[in-house]
Write a protein that holds these residues in place. Structure first.
Motif, mmCIF file in Angstrom:
data_model
loop_
_atom_site.group_PDB
_atom_site.id
_atom_site.type_symbol
_atom_site.label_atom_id
_atom_site.label_comp_id
_atom_site.label_asym_id
_atom_site.label_seq_id
_atom_site.Cartn_x
_atom_site.Cartn_y
_atom_site.Cartn_z
ATOM 1 N N UNK A 1 0.833 -1.204 0.000
ATOM 2 C CA UNK A 1 0.000 0.000 0.000
ATOM 3 C C UNK A 1 0.866 1.252 0.000
ATOM 4 N N UNK A 2 1.957 1.216 0.767
ATOM 5 C CA UNK A 2 2.852 2.367 0.818
ATOM 6 C C UNK A 2 3.571 2.561 -0.517
ATOM 7 N N UNK A 3 3.971 1.477 -1.168
ATOM 8 C CA UNK A 3 4.592 1.598 -2.491
ATOM 9 C C UNK A 3 3.627 2.264 -3.474
ATOM 10 N N UNK A 4 2.374 1.857 -3.406
ATOM 11 C CA UNK A 4 1.370 2.437 -4.304
ATOM 12 C C UNK A 4 1.179 3.916 -4.026
ATOM 13 N N UNK A 5 1.190 4.277 -2.752
ATOM 14 C CA UNK A 5 1.053 5.694 -2.401
ATOM 15 C C UNK A 5 2.230 6.493 -2.936
ATOM 16 N N UNK A 6 3.422 5.975 -2.746
ATOM 17 C CA UNK A 6 4.604 6.678 -3.241
ATOM 18 C C UNK A 6 4.571 6.823 -4.762
ATOM 19 N N UNK A 7 4.181 5.755 -5.444
ATOM 20 C CA UNK A 7 4.100 5.812 -6.903
ATOM 21 C C UNK A 7 3.056 6.820 -7.351
ATOM 22 N N UNK A 8 1.938 6.890 -6.629
ATOM 23 C CA UNK A 8 0.892 7.857 -6.983
ATOM 24 C C UNK A 8 1.363 9.280 -6.740
ATOM 25 N N UNK A 9 2.155 9.488 -5.681
ATOM 26 C CA UNK A 9 2.728 10.813 -5.428
ATOM 27 C C UNK A 9 3.664 11.219 -6.577
ATOM 28 N N UNK A 10 4.496 10.278 -7.017
ATOM 29 C CA UNK A 10 5.426 10.567 -8.103
ATOM 30 C C UNK A 10 4.671 10.889 -9.391
ATOM 31 N N UNK A 11 3.634 10.122 -9.671
ATOM 32 C CA UNK A 11 2.813 10.379 -10.860
ATOM 33 C C UNK A 11 2.157 11.750 -10.779
ATOM 34 N N UNK A 12 1.613 12.075 -9.623
ATOM 35 C CA UNK A 12 0.971 13.377 -9.437
ATOM 36 C C UNK A 12 1.991 14.503 -9.567
ATOM 37 N N UNK A 13 3.184 14.293 -9.029
ATOM 38 C CA UNK A 13 4.226 15.309 -9.125
ATOM 39 C C UNK A 13 4.644 15.533 -10.578
ATOM 40 N N UNK A 14 4.706 14.460 -11.362
ATOM 41 C CA UNK A 14 5.032 14.600 -12.783
ATOM 42 C C UNK A 14 4.013 15.465 -13.505
ATOM 43 N N UNK A 15 2.742 15.252 -13.186
ATOM 44 C CA UNK A 15 1.682 16.071 -13.789
ATOM 45 C C UNK A 15 1.782 17.519 -13.306
ATOM 46 N N UNK A 16 2.083 17.708 -12.025
ATOM 47 C CA UNK A 16 2.216 19.065 -11.476
ATOM 48 C C UNK A 16 3.360 19.821 -12.141
#
Length: 205
Positions: free
Chosen positions: A14-29
């Motif tokens: 679950x934590x890996x998924x959260x980190x990956x989602x943060x990275x994806x969101x940061x790329x869009x930002x």
């Protein structure tokens, strides 16, 4: 003896998924920041908050490793994946901070292209992390990230070469050389994530 499954309820995944989602969101930002540069302060504030949330996840993961008697995968693999995922977020945020700190007037064409590559790379990386719980092959996704990483290298190297050829202002040259390097490093870190991820999947599949 190897098993072809991992415990879906385990909080590490679950934590890996959260980190990956943060990275994806940061790329869009980051791409949004480039597209809406006049409002970069607001975009940077959002990135800074996302980076803080990412740090909390890294610390939580480290605490879980310390207190867990048995982990679903090797502790060094958990640490390596978590650390590399955090690096992606850190370098995206650092790239944006550099542009603010150096007070650049607007993104250059190479910087904008690097942001587009980062957006796609973090999207692919996020998809790949989702394969971990089922131990699904990530070879095709890893190949795509390697292609994007090579493109980012070419864009960055070409931009730096152009700086040394045409930029007469030494301060501007130093500013943009560092920004290009930071942006290009994001794709390197995505490739690092894929290397760790593929290693884990091959080990446990």
């Amino acid at each position: 003896m190897k098993f072809n499954f991992l415990p879906k309820e385990d909080s590490f995944f679950q934590e890996f998924q959260r980190q990956a989602s943060f990275a994806k969101e940061a790329g869009a930002m980051l791409l949004n920041l480039m597209q809406d540069f006049d409002n970069m302060g607001a975009h940077l504030e959002a990135l800074n908050e996302l980076e803080r949330q990412g740090d909390h996840v890294v610390h939580d993961t480290a605490r879980q490793i310390a207190k867990s008697f048995v982990t679903p995968i090797d502790r060094e693999d958990i640490h390596a994946l978590s650390s590399n995922l955090d690096d992606i977020l850190d370098f995206i945020q650092a790239s944006a901070v550099s542009m603010v700190t150096y007070q650049v007037a607007k993104p250059t064409e190479p910087a904008f292209r690097l942001a587009e590559i980062i957006k796609e790379t973090t999207d692919v990386m996020y998809e790949a992390v989702g394969h971990l719980i089922e131990l699904k092959d990530v070879g095709e996704l890893r190949h795509r990230i390697k292609e994007l990483e090579h493109e980012a290298d070419a864009v960055s190297h070409g931009a730096v070469a152009d700086l040394f050829k045409n930029e007469k202002n030494a301060i501007e040259l130093i500013k943009w050389k560092e920004i290009y390097s930071s942006l290009e490093t994001v794709t390197d870190k995505c490739k690092d994530v894929m290397d760790v991820l593929e290693g884990i999947i091959l080990k446990y599949a």
